[in-house]
Design a protein around this motif. Structure first.
Motif, PDB file in Angstrom:
ATOM      1  N   THR A 230       0.925  -1.145  -0.010  1.00 44.93           N
ATOM      2  CA  THR A 230       0.145   0.149   0.002  1.00 44.93           C
ATOM      3  C   THR A 230       0.831   1.204  -0.018  1.00 44.93           C
ATOM      4  O   THR A 230       2.163   1.224   0.222  1.00 44.93           O
ATOM      5  CB  THR A 230      -0.891   0.054   1.272  1.00 44.93           C
ATOM      6  OG1 THR A 230      -1.770   1.019   0.945  1.00 44.93           O
ATOM      7  CG2 THR A 230       0.025  -0.040   2.426  1.00 44.93           C
ATOM      8  N   PHE A 231       0.275   2.372  -0.469  1.00 40.77           N
ATOM      9  CA  PHE A 231       0.863   3.807  -0.137  1.00 40.77           C
ATOM     10  C   PHE A 231      -0.309   4.925  -0.067  1.00 40.77           C
ATOM     11  O   PHE A 231      -1.465   4.339  -0.185  1.00 40.77           O
ATOM     12  CB  PHE A 231       1.896   4.190  -1.267  1.00 40.77           C
ATOM     13  CG  PHE A 231       1.333   4.014  -2.729  1.00 40.77           C
ATOM     14  CD1 PHE A 231       0.805   5.191  -3.187  1.00 40.77           C
ATOM     15  CD2 PHE A 231       1.522   2.875  -3.660  1.00 40.77           C
ATOM     16  CE1 PHE A 231       0.146   5.328  -4.411  1.00 40.77           C
ATOM     17  CE2 PHE A 231       1.131   3.010  -4.691  1.00 40.77           C
ATOM     18  CZ  PHE A 231       0.581   4.155  -5.310  1.00 40.77           C
ATOM     19  N   LEU A 232      -0.043   5.910   0.054  1.00 46.94           N
ATOM     20  CA  LEU A 232      -1.125   6.886  -0.041  1.00 46.94           C
ATOM     21  C   LEU A 232      -0.667   8.271  -0.885  1.00 46.94           C
ATOM     22  O   LEU A 232       0.584   8.212  -1.184  1.00 46.94           O
ATOM     23  CB  LEU A 232      -1.283   7.377   1.502  1.00 46.94           C
ATOM     24  CG  LEU A 232      -0.044   7.739   2.244  1.00 46.94           C
ATOM     25  CD1 LEU A 232       0.673   9.245   2.141  1.00 46.94           C
ATOM     26  CD2 LEU A 232      -0.385   7.711   3.933  1.00 46.94           C
ATOM     27  N   THR A 233      -1.733   9.029  -1.091  1.00 50.26           N
ATOM     28  CA  THR A 233      -1.602  10.418  -2.027  1.00 50.26           C
ATOM     29  C   THR A 233      -1.400  11.600  -1.036  1.00 50.26           C
ATOM     30  O   THR A 233      -2.172  11.507  -0.137  1.00 50.26           O
ATOM     31  CB  THR A 233      -2.606  10.187  -3.067  1.00 50.26           C
ATOM     32  OG1 THR A 233      -3.617  10.132  -2.296  1.00 50.26           O
ATOM     33  CG2 THR A 233      -2.231   9.025  -3.716  1.00 50.26           C
ATOM     34  N   VAL A 234      -0.785  12.482  -1.628  1.00 46.08           N
ATOM     35  CA  VAL A 234      -0.844  13.653  -0.819  1.00 46.08           C
ATOM     36  C   VAL A 234      -0.625  15.009  -1.790  1.00 46.08           C
ATOM     37  O   VAL A 234       0.098  14.641  -2.635  1.00 46.08           O
ATOM     38  CB  VAL A 234       0.343  13.909   0.164  1.00 46.08           C
ATOM     39  CG1 VAL A 234       1.599  13.880  -0.447  1.00 46.08           C
ATOM     40  CG2 VAL A 234       0.121  15.216   0.828  1.00 46.08           C
ATOM     41  N   ASN A 235      -1.231  15.986  -1.765  1.00 45.87           N
ATOM     42  CA  ASN A 235      -0.946  17.318  -2.482  1.00 45.87           C
ATOM     43  C   ASN A 235       0.237  17.552  -1.917  1.00 45.87           C
ATOM     44  O   ASN A 235       0.644  18.099  -0.780  1.00 45.87           O
ATOM     45  CB  ASN A 235      -2.351  18.164  -2.252  1.00 45.87           C
ATOM     46  CG  ASN A 235      -3.632  17.529  -2.945  1.00 45.87           C
ATOM     47  OD1 ASN A 235      -3.424  16.783  -3.748  1.00 45.87           O
ATOM     48  ND2 ASN A 235      -4.597  18.121  -2.451  1.00 45.87           N
ATOM     49  N   ALA A 236       0.790  18.448  -2.894  1.00 40.83           N
ATOM     50  CA  ALA A 236       2.094  19.051  -2.531  1.00 40.83           C
ATOM     51  C   ALA A 236       2.269  20.134  -3.497  1.00 40.83           C
ATOM     52  O   ALA A 236       2.191  20.282  -4.607  1.00 40.83           O
ATOM     53  CB  ALA A 236       3.256  18.207  -2.975  1.00 40.83           C
ATOM     54  N   SER A 237       3.061  21.122  -2.989  1.00 40.19           N
ATOM     55  CA  SER A 237       3.575  22.453  -3.617  1.00 40.19           C
ATOM     56  C   SER A 237       4.709  22.772  -2.891  1.00 40.19           C
ATOM     57  O   SER A 237       4.842  23.119  -1.901  1.00 40.19           O
ATOM     58  CB  SER A 237       2.566  23.651  -3.425  1.00 40.19           C
ATOM     59  OG  SER A 237       3.031  24.773  -4.032  1.00 40.19           O
TER      60      SER A 237
END
Length: 347
Positions: A230-237
């Motif tokens: 598994t892994f996860l997603t994240v918004n990034a700037s």
């Protein structure tokens, strides 16, 4: 320096106020090439429909373009919303993509419609759209896609006779199939079927630990997968300064504000346009809460945030959705701040 988790990219093919759909696609292809050059693990594209700020309506078409424009990175869907489509169509599309780019294709499958009710209806040529029946039979549809892509095909009984159905003739490999979700439903189903699972942390922001724990604790080994994956997603700037990173994140924060508050959506505004928007106290509170869940900062701070995320949720891969916007005067077919986010994370 502590080693970062493996990094991947999620892309929604965002459309800015200065872009056409063609411009947005060209920017995505350039972003994918950047990710490929920087040794990111995979590049996934989401399925969304009838949204003025999102051009990722057809993941298989986009995957074909991106895989053809890159050389190493895995390319896939994050995800295909299976209730919108006949399982055979999905199996055929991804079997062909895998045949053209063996060992590089991921099929991420989701259960949500990815759009409004009217568009869901239209996706099936006016034949009912995403009905309760489609959602109820989601586990069966997942099994059908997997079986149809098998090299031996699958037997289908029609009018008392069994017919062999193959997604493509003479397949020598199959895509890796992932289940995606932002609730415990897909976590439970992925564990039951012994499939890898991804939690949409970038969208939900809550329930991540519970969903991943449910997946891991109820996982049943399968011929394809011996242990939970598994892994996860994240918004990034990410920018050279935390202040600039926040400025670049503001257009996407305003887009999400409109989505969460039920307001009409529009193409993503430019940074200078976003800065002119005056927010009420409740709006600012919601924007601040979203920003707290995103990775927004200078390179050192952003990398520390990624390390914390990986450690908190026990994952060895994080998929970054680069949400940095664009300044006035940016070439329409490019997204330099999104590419810079990817570069600064691994520099």
């Amino acid at each position: 320096m502590t080693t970062l988790p493996a990094l991947s990219v999620l892309d929604l093919v965002p459309v800015r106020s200065d872009q056409s759909s063609g411009d947005a696609v060209r920017a995505t292809i350039s972003l994918a090439r950047t990710a490929d050059d920087l040794d990111y693990e995979r590049f996934w594209m989401a399925e969304h429909h009838n949204m003025p700020a999102v051009a990722s309506t057809n993941p298989p078409v986009l995957i074909a373009m991106v895989a053809g424009a890159t050389s190493r990175i895995r390319v896939g869907s994050g995800g295909v919303m299976l209730p919108n489509h006949a399982p055979l169509v999905v199996a055929e599309q991804f079997a062909l993509l895998e045949a053209a780019h063996p060992g590089r294709i991921d099929l991420g499958i989701g259960r949500a419609p990815g759009t409004d009710g009217v568009t869901s209806w239209a996706l099936r040529h006016g034949a009912g759209g995403v009905s309760e029946d489609n959602v109820t039979h989601f586990p069966e549809y997942v099994d059908n896609v997997i079986a149809m892509m098998d090299a031996e095909g699958v037997g289908v009984r029609v009018q008392g006779r069994t017919h062999v159905l193959n997604a493509t003739p003479h397949a020598t490999s199959v895509p890796t199939i992932w289940l995606l979700g932002s609730s415990d439903y897909s976590a439970r189903l992925a564990a039951q079927k012994g499939l890898p699972y991804v939690f949409a942390h970038h969208f939900s922001g809550s329930g991540t630990a519970e969903a991943l724990e449910l997946y891991r604790s109820t996982f049943r080994p399968s011929p394809e997968l011996a242990e939970p994956r598994t892994f996860l997603t994240v918004n990034a700037s990410v920018a050279e300064s935390a202040e600039e990173a926040y400025r670049l994140a503001l257009p996407q924060l305003l887009t999400m504000l409109a989505l969460r508050s039920g307001r009409p959506l529009a193409a993503q505004v430019l940074v200078e346009e976003a800065e002119k928007r005056e927010l009420g106290a409740d709006e600012q509170s919601l924007v601040d809460a979203m920003a707290q869940r995103w990775v927004i900062g200078d390179p050192a701070g952003a990398r520390e945030d990624l390390l914390t995320l990986a450690a908190t949720y026990g994952v060895d891969e994080v998929m970054v959705n680069p949400v940095a916007g664009a300044h006035v005067g940016t070439e329409p077919g490019s997204a330099p701040a999104r590419e810079e986010t990817l570069r600064l994370l691994v520099s």
